[in-house]
Scaffold this motif. Structure first.
Motif, mmCIF file in Angstrom:
data_model
loop_
_atom_site.group_PDB
_atom_site.id
_atom_site.type_symbol
_atom_site.label_atom_id
_atom_site.label_comp_id
_atom_site.label_asym_id
_atom_site.label_seq_id
_atom_site.Cartn_x
_atom_site.Cartn_y
_atom_site.Cartn_z
ATOM 1 N N VAL A 119 0.828 -1.208 0.000
ATOM 2 C CA VAL A 119 0.000 0.000 0.000
ATOM 3 C C VAL A 119 0.862 1.258 0.000
ATOM 4 O O VAL A 119 0.586 2.219 -0.725
ATOM 5 C CB VAL A 119 -0.952 -0.001 1.221
ATOM 6 C CG1 VAL A 119 -1.659 1.339 1.364
ATOM 7 C CG2 VAL A 119 -1.984 -1.117 1.082
ATOM 8 N N LEU A 120 1.939 1.257 0.808
ATOM 9 C CA LEU A 120 2.769 2.456 0.947
ATOM 10 C C LEU A 120 3.853 2.551 -0.117
ATOM 11 O O LEU A 120 4.501 3.599 -0.245
ATOM 12 C CB LEU A 120 3.421 2.481 2.338
ATOM 13 C CG LEU A 120 2.456 2.500 3.534
ATOM 14 C CD1 LEU A 120 3.230 2.398 4.836
ATOM 15 C CD2 LEU A 120 1.602 3.761 3.518
ATOM 16 N N LYS A 121 4.054 1.432 -0.857
ATOM 17 C CA LYS A 121 5.104 1.407 -1.891
ATOM 18 C C LYS A 121 6.469 1.801 -1.314
ATOM 19 O O LYS A 121 7.210 2.595 -1.883
ATOM 20 C CB LYS A 121 4.749 2.340 -3.047
ATOM 21 C CG LYS A 121 3.432 2.006 -3.749
ATOM 22 C CD LYS A 121 3.533 0.712 -4.531
ATOM 23 C CE LYS A 121 2.293 0.480 -5.379
ATOM 24 N NZ LYS A 121 1.103 0.137 -4.627
ATOM 25 N N SER A 122 6.783 1.266 -0.122
ATOM 26 C CA SER A 122 8.066 1.564 0.510
ATOM 27 C C SER A 122 8.502 0.365 1.351
ATOM 28 O O SER A 122 7.720 -0.561 1.593
ATOM 29 C CB SER A 122 7.966 2.819 1.390
ATOM 30 O OG SER A 122 7.071 2.610 2.461
ATOM 31 N N ASN A 123 9.753 0.403 1.792
ATOM 32 C CA ASN A 123 10.306 -0.691 2.593
ATOM 33 C C ASN A 123 9.860 -0.517 4.048
ATOM 34 O O ASN A 123 10.197 0.480 4.683
ATOM 35 C CB ASN A 123 11.834 -0.677 2.499
ATOM 36 C CG ASN A 123 12.437 -2.032 2.865
ATOM 37 O OD1 ASN A 123 11.747 -2.890 3.398
ATOM 38 N ND2 ASN A 123 13.699 -2.207 2.580
ATOM 39 N N VAL A 124 9.108 -1.468 4.562
ATOM 40 C CA VAL A 124 8.531 -1.367 5.906
ATOM 41 C C VAL A 124 9.043 -2.504 6.782
ATOM 42 O O VAL A 124 9.005 -3.661 6.380
ATOM 43 C CB VAL A 124 6.988 -1.397 5.856
ATOM 44 C CG1 VAL A 124 6.402 -1.334 7.271
ATOM 45 C CG2 VAL A 124 6.451 -0.247 5.012
ATOM 46 N N GLU A 125 9.534 -2.165 7.960
ATOM 47 C CA GLU A 125 9.940 -3.147 8.960
ATOM 48 C C GLU A 125 9.047 -3.000 10.187
ATOM 49 O O GLU A 125 8.451 -1.944 10.415
ATOM 50 C CB GLU A 125 11.407 -2.950 9.359
ATOM 51 C CG GLU A 125 12.395 -3.135 8.212
ATOM 52 C CD GLU A 125 12.404 -4.556 7.662
ATOM 53 O OE1 GLU A 125 12.046 -5.479 8.423
ATOM 54 O OE2 GLU A 125 12.745 -4.745 6.482
#
Length: 572
Positions: A119-125
């Motif tokens: 959804v955010l189109k980013s790298n999420v940890e």
């Protein structure tokens, strides 16, 4: 009680936080009261919540965050829209080198992290924080006011300022469709939902009415991902638009309906199979996307390793008999059957299929679409096509005694028959046929081979990296742990190429059971599926998990995927 509760108590037991008696009692209470096992352990005073969270976080290599005195910068808060944060019950904690760390309450909830990456189109940890701290932070940083992102998008659609490829949109709407000013936003929104699903390689679109929201999810590589949802007030209009596109009755809301949408999107012919069913909060809609040009028709592309491919080619090259492909819905059985037909389709052979419905057009193959409403059932179609003198017959699915009997008789009279069954493993298909009503001697005489299959996600080649298996993964592997303990395994780190999921595309994992004379005698004797499985293992059959491990070691998929898809193998 959740699906992860068994894993949680196993981890807590392994570090000595609880004992086996306490874990058994907690699981029992969690099941009886339908509660999370963590809540049961805390409420009963067996363990403290922070101790449990710290243990789980350490096990998965995650950080523990105390949000009580943690000040979050505004630019970090702005990186996650309010509706996304509230939907997934997460709070963005900090951002370092384009990696966003969000606080979640359940460290085993990898699906939420996958969905956020998409959804955010980013790298999420992920980092772990108590649920009550996350709820308080949501109220502090995202007060319940203002307009959601989807509302803004709808306003932009109405104003005509959304950038949509004109050609693709016109193809979806239809050039000859007159669009009124009032209907235009809804028509554009539905078209955008379909277009976005196609761009993201989704296999189906789920539109699900909830009590206070109208949820939209895409199934990508077999996993559902939630996307931004339209306001609940637009639910009826969106469903009506889809029903009009698929030639359903918009007046009928009490009964399930099935329809079909044929469209061309960005130069590709798509076939959408639409199904509606009434639920408590409105009609639930599923649109299955069939990309006629995207069908993989080669056996190597399905994920066969060379030895299994040779064995499978030998089975499908036989002159007569039945070849069965088994597995649950969505495990790729039909695609495998099409690949079989494509492999053996030659001008000197007549091939006829009976399907409900015909999913893909195959050149040189006679395909019959079952229509029960006019009496063209599987059994009646099969009787008729036998008079067409085919060499090879494909039956979409063996569903009842009549269909099974005709298929068996066809195989015994010189035809090669392909079909599918819904069973969890290959040997169980034998007992399933006998349960349907086929006599044991007919099953033994007609069946040449049975293949069970599942689909695992491919590692994204653009962000593939090596890693060592965790202790939990090794423990879950049980007797297979030594096989991978010192191996260099692979996973996807997440990148824009794979929408930060680490996966792109899917392979099959296979379990091939060949029927020889010894097995035929066992079928005559009506032995159990467990005994057949033991004999198959003695004769060299690899299980789904064993084939999956081979592919994980070869860098084709991840160990996590193999464990997820072959969880049933652990009990066999």
């Amino acid at each position: 009680m959740t699906a992860n509760d068994d894993y949680i108590v196993e981890i807590l037991e392994s570090v000595g936080l609880i004992d086996s008696t306490q874990s058994a009692e907690a699981l029992k209470v969690a099941q009886e009261k339908d509660k999370d096992v963590i809540d049961v352990l805390v409420e009963s005073g067996i363990a403290k919540k922070m101790d449990i969270l710290k243990t789980l976080a350490n096990q998965f290599g995650m950080e523990i965050i105390d949000l009580t005195g943690h000040e979050i910068p505004q630019d970090v808060i702005d990186s996650v829209p309010a509706d996304v944060a509230r939907r997934y019950k997460v709070i963005p904690a900090y951002k370092i080198d384009n990696i966003l760390t969000v606080a979640i309450s359940d460290p085993l909830d990898v699906e939420t992290l996958d969905s956020l990456r998409y959804v955010l189109k980013s790298n999420v940890e992920g980092a772990v924080a108590p649920a009550e701290q996350i709820a308080a932070a949501l109220n502090q940083y995202y007060p319940q006011s203002g307009q959601g992102a989807v509302e803004t998008m709808l306003e932009e659609i109405t104003e005509g300022s959304v950038s949509v490829p004109t050609t693709a949109m016109q193809e979806l709407i239809g050039e000859d469709v007159e669009v009124s000013e009032a209907d235009a936003p809804i028509i554009k929104l539905v078209s955008l939902v379909i277009l976005e699903a196609f761009r993201n390689r989704a296999s189906d679109i789920h539109l699900e009415p909830m009590a206070k929201k109208f949820r939209i999810r895409y199934r990508i590589d077999g996993v559902l991902h939630e996307v931004e949802s339209p306001p609940k007030r637009l639910q009826a209009a969106i469903i009506s638009r889809i029903k009009i596109m698929s030639n359903m009755s918009i007046a009928e809301k009490r009964l399930p309906q099935d329809g079909r949408i044929q469209i061309n999107v960005m130069g590709r012919d798509l076939d959408l199979r639409v199904s509606t069913i009434p639920t408590n909060h409105g009609e639930s809609v599923v649109m299955r996307i069939l990309d006629k040009e995207g069908l993989v028709l080669g056996l190597p592309q399905l994920g066969f390793l060379s030895d299994d491919q040779q064995l499978f080619e030998r089975l499908i090259g036989m002159a007569d008999g039945i070849m069965l492909v088994t597995g649950p819905t969505g495990s790729g059985k039909t695609t495998t059957l099409y690949a079989c037909l494509n492999q053996i389709n030659r001008p000197d052979r007549k091939i006829i299929t009976v399907e409900d419905p015909v999913e893909y057009q195959l050149a040189g193959v006679n395909q019959v679409h079952v229509r029960s409403d006019i009496g063209l059932t599987f059994s009646s179609a099969l009787r008729s096509i036998l008079r067409q003198a085919p060499n090879i017959i494909m039956i979409g699915e063996i569903r009842d005694m009549e269909t099974a009997e005709i298929a068996v008789n066809a195989s015994l009279t010189g035809h090669l028959v392909f079909s599918t069954l819904h069973t969890n493993d290959a040997p169980s298909a034998v007992t399933r046929l006998m349960d349907i009503g086929v006599k044991p001697f007919l099953v033994a005489s007609s069946t040449r081979g049975i293949m069970a299959q599942r689909l695992v996600r491919k590692i994204c080649p653009a962000c593939k990296e090596e890693y060592k298996p965790s202790d939990l993964e090794l423990r879950l592997l049980g007797p297979h742990a030594e096989q991978v303990r010192e191996a260099n395994l692979y996973r996807g780190a997440g990148c824009t190429n794979c929408s930060h999921t680490g996966y792109k595309g899917r392979w099959g994992v296979f379990e091939i059971f060949t029927i020889d004379d010894e097995v035929r005698h066992m079928i005559y004797a009506q032995v159990t599926a467990a005994e057949l499985r033991r004999k198959a293992r003695e004769l060299g059959m690899r299980t789904l998990r064993e084939d999956g491990l081979r592919k994980a070691l070869a860098g084709m998929t991840t160990l996590q995927e193999v464990l997820r898809v072959t969880a049933g193998d652990a009990a066999l």
